[in-house]
Motif scaffolding. Structure first.
Motif, short mmCIF file in Angstrom:
data_model
loop_
_atom_site.label_atom_id
_atom_site.label_comp_id
_atom_site.label_asym_id
_atom_site.label_seq_id
_atom_site.Cartn_x
_atom_site.Cartn_y
_atom_site.Cartn_z
N LYS A 249 13.18 0.33 -0.36
CA LYS A 249 13.88 0.68 0.90
C LYS A 249 13.11 0.46 1.91
CE LYS A 249 16.47 4.16 -1.52
NZ LYS A 249 17.21 5.63 -1.73
N ASP A 250 13.99 -0.04 2.99
CA ASP A 250 13.30 0.00 4.46
C ASP A 250 13.33 1.36 5.42
OD1 ASP A 250 15.79 0.28 5.51
OD2 ASP A 250 15.79 -1.81 6.10
N GLN A 251 12.93 1.29 6.21
CA GLN A 251 12.80 2.77 7.09
C GLN A 251 13.85 3.33 7.26
OE1 GLN A 251 10.62 1.09 10.57
NE2 GLN A 251 8.81 2.67 10.16
N SER A 252 15.06 2.51 7.23
CA SER A 252 16.65 3.12 7.60
C SER A 252 17.12 3.62 6.07
CB SER A 252 17.22 1.98 8.15
OG SER A 252 17.49 1.09 7.12
N GLY B 200 8.10 5.49 4.49
CA GLY B 200 6.86 6.03 4.44
C GLY B 200 5.99 5.54 5.72
N VAL B 201 6.27 4.42 6.26
CA VAL B 201 5.39 3.90 7.25
C VAL B 201 6.03 4.42 8.63
CG1 VAL B 201 4.30 1.90 8.34
CG2 VAL B 201 5.19 1.91 6.14
N GLN B 202 4.99 5.20 9.56
CA GLN B 202 5.56 5.53 10.62
C GLN B 202 5.79 4.44 11.73
OE1 GLN B 202 6.82 8.94 10.89
NE2 GLN B 202 6.55 8.30 8.66
N VAL C 113 2.22 6.73 6.05
CA VAL C 113 1.00 5.89 6.76
C VAL C 113 1.16 5.79 8.14
CG1 VAL C 113 0.43 3.41 6.78
CG2 VAL C 113 0.93 4.71 4.51
N ARG C 114 0.27 5.89 8.92
CA ARG C 114 0.57 5.67 10.32
C ARG C 114 -0.69 4.28 10.87
NH1 ARG C 114 0.13 11.77 12.87
NH2 ARG C 114 2.01 12.62 11.45
N VAL C 115 0.11 3.52 11.65
CA VAL C 115 -0.75 2.05 11.83
C VAL C 115 -1.10 2.07 13.12
CG1 VAL C 115 -0.48 -0.34 11.81
CG2 VAL C 115 0.93 1.00 9.95
N VAL C 116 -2.40 1.68 13.49
CA VAL C 116 -2.63 1.39 14.79
C VAL C 116 -3.01 -0.13 14.70
CG1 VAL C 116 -4.61 1.50 16.54
CG2 VAL C 116 -3.71 3.67 15.59
N TRP C 117 -2.55 -0.80 15.87
CA TRP C 117 -3.02 -2.40 15.78
C TRP C 117 -3.90 -2.73 16.79
CZ3 TRP C 117 -0.59 -5.38 12.29
CH2 TRP C 117 0.37 -4.96 11.61
N PHE D 260 0.75 -1.14 -0.15
CA PHE D 260 0.14 -0.19 -0.11
C PHE D 260 0.95 1.27 -0.03
CE2 PHE D 260 -2.24 3.39 2.24
CZ PHE D 260 -3.54 3.41 1.95
N THR D 261 1.71 1.18 0.75
CA THR D 261 2.84 2.30 1.06
C THR D 261 3.56 2.63 -0.16
OG1 THR D 261 2.77 1.87 3.40
CG2 THR D 261 4.49 3.63 2.59
N ILE D 262 4.22 1.66 -0.84
CA ILE D 262 4.91 1.89 -2.03
C ILE D 262 4.24 2.37 -3.05
CG2 ILE D 262 6.11 0.68 -3.65
CD1 ILE D 262 6.91 -1.50 -1.67
N ALA D 263 3.08 2.00 -3.46
CA ALA D 263 2.05 2.47 -4.28
C ALA D 263 1.59 4.08 -4.04
CB ALA D 263 0.98 1.71 -4.62
N MET D 264 1.45 4.26 -2.69
CA MET D 264 0.96 5.36 -2.37
C MET D 264 2.14 6.60 -2.53
SD MET D 264 0.26 6.65 1.53
CE MET D 264 1.98 6.69 1.89
N ARG D 265 3.39 6.25 -2.07
CA ARG D 265 4.39 7.02 -2.33
C ARG D 265 4.88 7.47 -3.77
NH1 ARG D 265 7.14 9.47 2.37
NH2 ARG D 265 9.20 8.35 1.90
#
Length: 358
Positions: free
Chosen positions: A323-326, A351-353, A184-188, A171-176
């Protein structure tokens, strides 16, 4: 008697009323185990639509039983055991947490065939199956990137297993790709089906500035919240338009009907074997619900091109460089993520927080 076992007893009693004793003995008994209620309007509902398709096409050869609201763990093993011990010759267990209970029961009943959805462990009498949900998340991620104004997308996650994490990443790759500023902010919620928690998660994300919500949980609670708040949202597993017709952009719809009918036929004709099935758009195991009429024509056209390209093999959800978050390149340019990489994904892309819970 527990709720799940009560459901099994009730289902079996209803089946007994519908067929004579001799007829019931002649028909193969097929069982289904669901983690949520069939009225969840999402994941378990779609699996039950598959069961109904089996009844419709093969009802003269089989009888079906389903048990809903089965918790993952010890309760699942008891329910699966009761199905296997009561003459069911093919049993579908439909949630990730049913994997080990299914294998345990299968060891005790080598004459019974089992199929486990979304898992990865197999044996001679246990097959696995799932859909490539991440393919559809590529399409909706692209839509989200174009529809957001705040550049904050909320994502409600069930459990941090690779299936869910890979969906967030696709989702995030396509969004960015269409909107590099979006995040993207995730709540589990640590549950597959909990309308209360899902609604609270949606509200929390909206309070953080999210103006588009996506979810990998099973109820339409977040759809209703988005409708009330006047924001955009994507449905999960089923078309959830009726719960928020103004807010609902589209939904990832699971379609198990063809798979279930084919696997029951295989059990009937003796061609069934343990295997792993992982189907996507081209295999008709998932599709997108109708687009919201409010979506701009160019957004719909781009979404359809992406969907078609994925279906025709012209596009992959994890096409490098990724790329990963780092900032580390995890999938090199010119390469695609392998199935093994996707099935073990436990890291977020750029892109994911936040961090993936361990």
């Amino acid at each position: 008697m527990g709720k799940a076992l009560m459901g099994l007893a009730t289902g079996a009693a209803m089946l007994a009323l519908g067929v004579g004793a001799a007829d019931a003995q002649e028909k193969m008994k097929v069982g289904f185990v669901y983690v949520g209620p069939i009225s969840d309007h999402g994941y378990s509902y779609q699996h039950d639509q598959g069961r109904l398709a089996v009844e419709k096409e093969l009802g003269d050869k089989v009888t079906t039983t389903f048990v809903e609201n089965v918790p993952e763990g010890a309760d699942a093993e008891r329910v699966i055991e009761q199905l296997a011990s009561s003459g069911h010759k093919l049993i579908f267990t439909t949630s990730f947490g049913f994997m080990n209970p299914t294998l345990k029961v299968a060891q005790r009943h080598p004459d019974v065939k089992f199929e486990h959805a979304t898992g990865y462990k197999r044996s001679a009498n246990v097959a696995t199956y799932s859909a490539r949900f991440y393919e559809a998340r590529t399409v909706i991620g692209q839509i989200a990137g174009k529809m957001t104004k705040s550049n904050i997308i909320g994502y409600i996650g069930s459990f941090p297993i690779p299936e869910v994490v890979s969906g967030i990443n696709a989702f995030t790759i396509a969004m960015r790709e269409v909107n590099p500023k979006a995040e993207v902010r995730v709540v589990w919620v640590n549950s597959w089906y909990d309308p209360g928690k899902e609604a609270e998660a949606a509200k929390a994300l909206i309070d953080q500035g999210a103006d588009v919500i996506s979810l990998h949980t099973d109820s339409p609670a977040a759809i209703q919240v988005a409708q009330e708040r006047g924001l955009w949202v994507f449905g999960q597993s089923s078309d959830m338009t009726r719960f928020g017709p103004k807010a609902h952009l589209t939904a990832i719809v699971d379609d198990w009907r063809e798979y279930y009918v084919n696997r029951v036929k295989a059990a009937l004709d003796g061609s069934w074997k343990s295997q792993d099935t992982w189907g996507g758009f081209k295999d008709h195991m998932l599709f997108l619900a109708p687009y919201n009429p409010a979506l701009p024509a160019d957004v719909v056209a781009a979404a359809e091109k992406t969907r078609t390209d994925i279906m025709e093999g012209k596009r992959h959800s994890f096409q490098g460089p990724v790329k990963d978050q780092s900032g580390k390149v995890v999938i090199a340019e010119g390469k695609q993520a392998t199935d093994e990489q996707i099935l073990k994904m436990d890291w977020y892309v750029e892109g994911v927080q936040g961090k993936v819970p361990k």
